[in-house]
Design a protein around this motif. Structure first.
Motif, mmCIF file in Angstrom:
data_model
loop_
_atom_site.group_PDB
_atom_site.id
_atom_site.type_symbol
_atom_site.label_atom_id
_atom_site.label_comp_id
_atom_site.label_asym_id
_atom_site.label_seq_id
_atom_site.Cartn_x
_atom_site.Cartn_y
_atom_site.Cartn_z
ATOM 1 N N ASP A 66 -4.009 -31.229 -8.341
ATOM 2 C CA ASP A 66 -4.333 -29.836 -8.048
ATOM 3 C C ASP A 66 -3.315 -29.262 -7.068
ATOM 4 O O ASP A 66 -3.364 -29.523 -5.869
ATOM 5 C CB ASP A 66 -5.754 -29.765 -7.462
ATOM 6 N N THR A 72 -2.873 -26.014 -6.825
ATOM 7 C CA THR A 72 -3.271 -24.643 -6.457
ATOM 8 C C THR A 72 -3.603 -24.519 -4.971
ATOM 9 O O THR A 72 -3.627 -23.418 -4.444
ATOM 10 C CB THR A 72 -4.513 -24.186 -7.264
ATOM 11 N N ARG A 130 1.067 -20.110 -2.894
ATOM 12 C CA ARG A 130 1.914 -19.752 -4.041
ATOM 13 C C ARG A 130 3.370 -19.534 -3.644
ATOM 14 O O ARG A 130 4.284 -19.935 -4.345
ATOM 15 C CB ARG A 130 1.391 -18.475 -4.706
ATOM 16 N N THR A 143 0.225 -22.969 -10.683
ATOM 17 C CA THR A 143 -0.186 -22.182 -9.510
ATOM 18 C C THR A 143 -1.641 -21.757 -9.657
ATOM 19 O O THR A 143 -2.251 -21.288 -8.718
ATOM 20 C CB THR A 143 0.697 -20.924 -9.337
ATOM 21 N N LYS A 144 -2.177 -21.895 -10.873
ATOM 22 C CA LYS A 144 -3.542 -21.397 -11.112
ATOM 23 C C LYS A 144 -4.542 -22.495 -11.449
ATOM 24 O O LYS A 144 -5.732 -22.333 -11.225
ATOM 25 C CB LYS A 144 -3.510 -20.376 -12.259
ATOM 26 N N GLU A 145 -4.084 -23.590 -12.046
ATOM 27 C CA GLU A 145 -5.049 -24.614 -12.442
ATOM 28 C C GLU A 145 -4.450 -26.014 -12.268
ATOM 29 O O GLU A 145 -3.235 -26.188 -12.287
ATOM 30 C CB GLU A 145 -5.488 -24.411 -13.905
#
Lengths: 384, 562
Positions: free
Chosen positions: B300, B302, B306, B329-331
């Protein structure tokens, strides 16, 4: 698993025959790459199919090819997507077309001779750091953002995809080209290098140098690593012009200034003004032309005629000064505002570090993205 | 016959560094590579390079971390040299033009890495290996009068004289198929590791253990061949690497239940324990049913800001996008342990000298040993540069004042005959090279991986022996001279099988668990019996086992916890 057909342009130099097409049927997961497809064909059907490859992960730069006409890395192009593009173009069950890279001699099948073109040009730009004097005891102290800035051109893996797709190089094989010029920026932008001005003089005055690029964006599309070679060339130009005022033999700086000025005052490119503003800018330039201006103008006439004949320049009447249409409404004022904004924010914008500029999840503000384009107006038509 | 004082085979970081170091000594240098130098696999080193450069760090701390990471199998004298010389080498690279990350003061900045007690990893985004290697290649272009480059020359064998000394090599020019005998007073092998022996692997297709096999066949001793690193974060199926830098920047490992499972295995260092520990933890989660159905756990990223991801993990964003269809960056992204690095290799001293007179080895092909049972992240680049340079220096020194080498023409004839035999094999007479290669890779990944036991290793060894037989009759399609990759593939298969055999023999022999060698049938480390290296030499076409001591200086073995 899905079935795909690869149509490969082959050339077996020892056969005595010319290039020919051969199709290979392969089966693989759509998320696997065109390279995986080629390797399957090679492993199963014909081990003589030559393709350079190594890392399979878009790091080594070996497998530059053309896929459906577009220069790319075979390992970075998903075969499912390549198939969709092939379908879109040919409207049905067309094969994925794989060819060797362009602008380079072919050695065998998909293997090109990069030495004679790509690497020769890389060596042309003195591709090593030229610092002044002995190095310091510790590291050179440099602005942190300068290292991030040139890391974009350091990200180049020398795959040649940009060279393969370069339209200027097709017209002028001597053009130093996108990869080598991006490499040049890696030194020009490096504060540790002591020969910045010499490098810029060299690249600006070379008739096949930075002003040989026509802003066609092909290299940006082709680059698998986001190096954006054309952006690096534009950075070199801005350093040469705004940074060092290099008045080059190619008239590149004046030509660029002419573009900027014409767009500022007219909003779009008034082609009737381009040549005169390039060679004899402003009233002063016309009343007291600098040496060589008239000669340059006259020498450009054949180019202008060719442009007219080929339809590249729009039409003869458009060349009569004064009839260029104005932008509607207050559009022209907006253009001027963009210019003003650009001048107030004249920091070099390296889109490479976009993520750093942006807040969490926020897109890059329009206003931030605009100036780079405004400084470098793209010629919608006419010579660049 | 091309003739050089120093001939370097392999042009990744170790090879290029060796060539440049030798050239500084005013000797004639040639560097040979089967691919263009910038295609070499050093490119793939993403995370960074370790050096105790900060005033509040020390080489002793770096050395201790390395030795602890090695599970005390590293030779401590070699580790001392590597860690002491690291800061100077790092600054040298910076002076040559490597675009290292800077802190806000404009000085070199660091990131955290696994198994390290201080943030001492210097980096260029996550393209550190690529950036360093391209800068060294810039230097090779600069010094092209001093260093002759033979790009796309495939080395088929070493030239050994009657006295047993290495006096050159035989190469095939890939572009036209011509064979050439190179004479050299000193030969440095810098041909990299053997990851392709395993499938999948993070390693490039060119990492086929060429140098390890050629040296072994030329009489050099191999050491620690059982020590094969499985990297904790590779993409399932394809084997692509997700840099340890991601965990260095704070990424978490999660099982399918969303638990940060490293709490149970390494409560202090968590995700930044050494790689063997993290890989075993992941494999345990997967084996015990707490992984995802595709046999993975999740990384992970995330949780990393960012801004920082884009600045420091850019390559990983692209890998996620292009090869897994995941926006990291999202999942979270699914990962598993995957073959990554050859700790063992050709046994050398701290100057890169092998037991074969005139033959050196540096980088992943070599085993000094600075990595022992497990290499720390960001120590491989350092290893290539330090021991590449030292090999180059010593090889040049050795060459000075020596008579030119006179390799026998018969070596060339033999190699030509060997390739001629491959080209002459009847189509359909045996299996395809690709089939054998695939079976080898899958067998090794199944039986000689994160967890091993006697039965499994025996199965692998028997398979390897059968494949060695089958490889003798593998046929190829291409009979041509120009870019005949088919013939080279057949040669590489032979190299890979030698490597596989050596690893199986050593892994079977070491009846304990240490570093990357985890024997489920011998789960404990046994210092009394096994605090020693397993050495292998080529006798009667099989590896003969002997032992050598681990050099200890100031660090006694302790229990290893993170």
């Amino acid at each position: 698993m899905a079935a795909y057909t690869l149509k490969v342009r082959r050339f077996q130099p020892e056969s005595g025959d010319g290039p020919y097409w051969e199709t290979f049927d392969v089966e693989l997961d759509p998320t696997l790459s065109v390279l995986d497809g080629l390797l399957q064909a090679k492993d199963r059907d014909d081990g003589s199919l030559a393709v350079r490859c190594s890392c399979r992960a878009a790091i080594c730069g070996s497998c530059g090819v053309k896929i459906n006409g577009q220069s790319a890395l075979a390992c970075k192009t998903q075969i499912g997507e390549a198939k969709e593009i092939a379908n879109r173009r040919d409207g049905g069950s067309e094969p994925i077309v794989v060819e060797p890279m362009g602008n380079m001699p072919v050695i065998k099948d998909l293997v090109t001779d990069m030495e004679s073109t790509h690497w020769t040009k890389i060596r042309r730009v003195t591709p090593w750091l030229l610092p002044e004097g002995d190095p310091p005891e510790r590291e050179y102290i440099v602005p942190p953002e300068s290292m991030i800035d040139i890391t974009q051109s350091m990200a180049c893996i020398q795959c040649g995809a940009c060279v393969s797709s370069c339209l200027s190089m097709e017209a002028d094989p001597d053009f130093i080209g996108p990869a080598a010029l991006a490499k040049a920026y890696r030194f020009v932008g490096d504060p540790r290098d002591a020969e910045t001005e010499e490098r810029l003089h060299d690249l600006a005055n070379d008739p096949h140098g930075i002003y040989d690029c026509t802003h066609c964006f092909s290299c940006i599309d082709a680059c698998p690593k986001g190096v954006a070679p054309m952006d690096q060339i534009m950075r070199l130009r801005r350093k040469a012009t705004a940074g060092y005022e290099i008045d080059d033999h190619n008239n590149g700086m004046r030509h660029e200034h002419a573009f900027v000025k014409i767009i500022e005052s007219k909003g779009t490119l008034d082609e009737s003004l381009l040549l005169q503003e390039s060679f004899a800018p402003g009233l002063k330039g016309k009343l007291a032309p600098r040496p060589g201006a008239i000669k340059g103008l006259i020498e450009s006439i054949p180019t202008a005629i060719r442009g007219l004949r080929s339809g590249k320049m729009r039409s003869l009447p458009k060349l009569i000064p004064g009839i260029h249409p104005k932008l509607p409404g207050d559009a022209q004022d907006n253009v001027r505002r963009i210019y003003a904004h650009a001048e107030d924010h004249s920091v070099e914008l390296n889109l490479y570090i976009r993520g750093e500029e942006a807040e969490e999840d926020a897109p890059v503000p329009e206003a931030e993205a605009v100036p780079a384009a405004a400084i470098e107006p793209e010629p919608d038509e006419g010579g660049g | 016959m091309p003739d050089h004082d120093v001939l370097v085979i392999g042009a990744g970081l170790a090879g290029q560094r060796a060539a440049l170091a030798a050239a500084e000594d005013d000797v004639s240098v040639g560097i040979i590579s089967k691919v263009h130098p910038v295609r070499s696999h050093s490119n793939a080193a993403q995370g960074g390079i370790n050096a105790a450069l900060n005033p509040d760090d020390s080489w002793e701390s770096h050395a201790f971390d390395t030795i602890k990471g090695s599970d005390y199998l590293a030779d401590q004298d070699a580790v001392e040299i590597m860690t002491q010389e690291a800061p100077k080498e790092l600054l040298h690279l910076e002076h040559l033009g490597v675009t290292f990350h800077r802190n806000e003061k404009g000085e070199l900045g660091t990131r955290a890495f696994g198994g390290a007690s201080a943030a001492r990893t210097y980096y260029v985004a996550d393209i550190t290996g690529q950036a360093i290697m391209h800068v060294l290649y810039e230097q090779l272009m600069k010094y092209s009068d001093e260093v002759a480059r033979y790009e796309e020359y495939f080395t088929t064998g070493l030239a050994i004289d009657d006295g047993g000394a290495c006096v050159g090599a035989v190469c095939r020019n890939v572009k036209d198929g011509s064979m050439e005998l190179f004479g050299a007073k000193s030969v440095i092998l810098a041909t990299g590791g053997n990851g392709q022996v395993w499938q999948p692997t993070t390693n490039a297709l060119i990492c086929t253990g060429d140098g390890i096999s050629m040296a072994y066949r030329a009489g050099a001793v191999l050491m620690d061949m059982e020590m094969i690193q499985y990297h904790p974060t590779t993409l399932a199926g394809k084997g692509f690497l997700i840099t340890e830098g991601a965990r260095g920047e704070g990424a978490h490992l999660l099982n399918a239940k969303g638990e940060r499972f490293m709490e149970r295995y390494a409560p202090n260092k968590m995700e930044l324990a050494s790689r063997d520990v993290v890989s075993r933890a992941e494999q345990t989660e997967i084996n015990e049913g707490r992984g995802f159905p595709d046999g993975t756990v999740a990384l992970d990223i995330t949780v990393v800001p960012r801004k920082r991801i884009h600045e420091a993990l850019r390559e990983i964003v692209l890998v996620g996008q292009d090869f897994a269809g995941v926006d990291i960056t999202k999942e979270p992204i699914h990962i598993k342990p995957g073959n990554h690095y050859t700790m063992g290799g050709v046994k050398t001293d701290v100057w890169g000298r092998t037991n074969v007179e005139g033959l050196y080895a540096a980088g992943e092909v070599a085993c000094v040993s600075v990595h022992g049972g497990n290499r720390l992240g960001a120590n491989s680049l350092l290893d290539t540069l330090i021991f590449g340079r030292r090999s180059g220096e010593d090889a040049a020194e050795r060459a000075k004042g020596r008579e030119p080498a006179r390799p026998s023409q018969s070596v060339l004839d033999d190699e030509q005959a060997r390739i001629g035999e491959i080209l002459g094999r009847e189509k359909g007479s045996g299996r395809r090279v690709s089939e054998v290669r695939k079976e080898l890779g899958e067998t090794m990944d199944k039986h000689v991986a994160v967890f091993r036991d006697e039965a499994g290793i025996n199965t692998a060894l028997e398979t390897v022996k059968r494949l060695q037989e089958e490889a003798r009759s593998c046929y190829i399609d291409d009979r041509g001279s120009v870019f005949n990759q088919d013939a080279l593939g057949a040669l590489e298969l032979g190299y890979m099988l030698d490597n596989a055999e050596a690893t199986c023999v050593a892994a079977l022999h070491r009846t304990e668990s240490r570093g990357a060698q985890y024997r489920t049938d011998f789960p404990e480390r046994n210092d009394e019996e096994w605090l020693k290296h397993i050495d292998l030499s080529h006798k009667d076409d099989a590896p003969e086992i002997s032992y050598s001591d681990v050099t200890m200086t100031q660090w006694e073995p302790q229990e290893r916890t993170y």
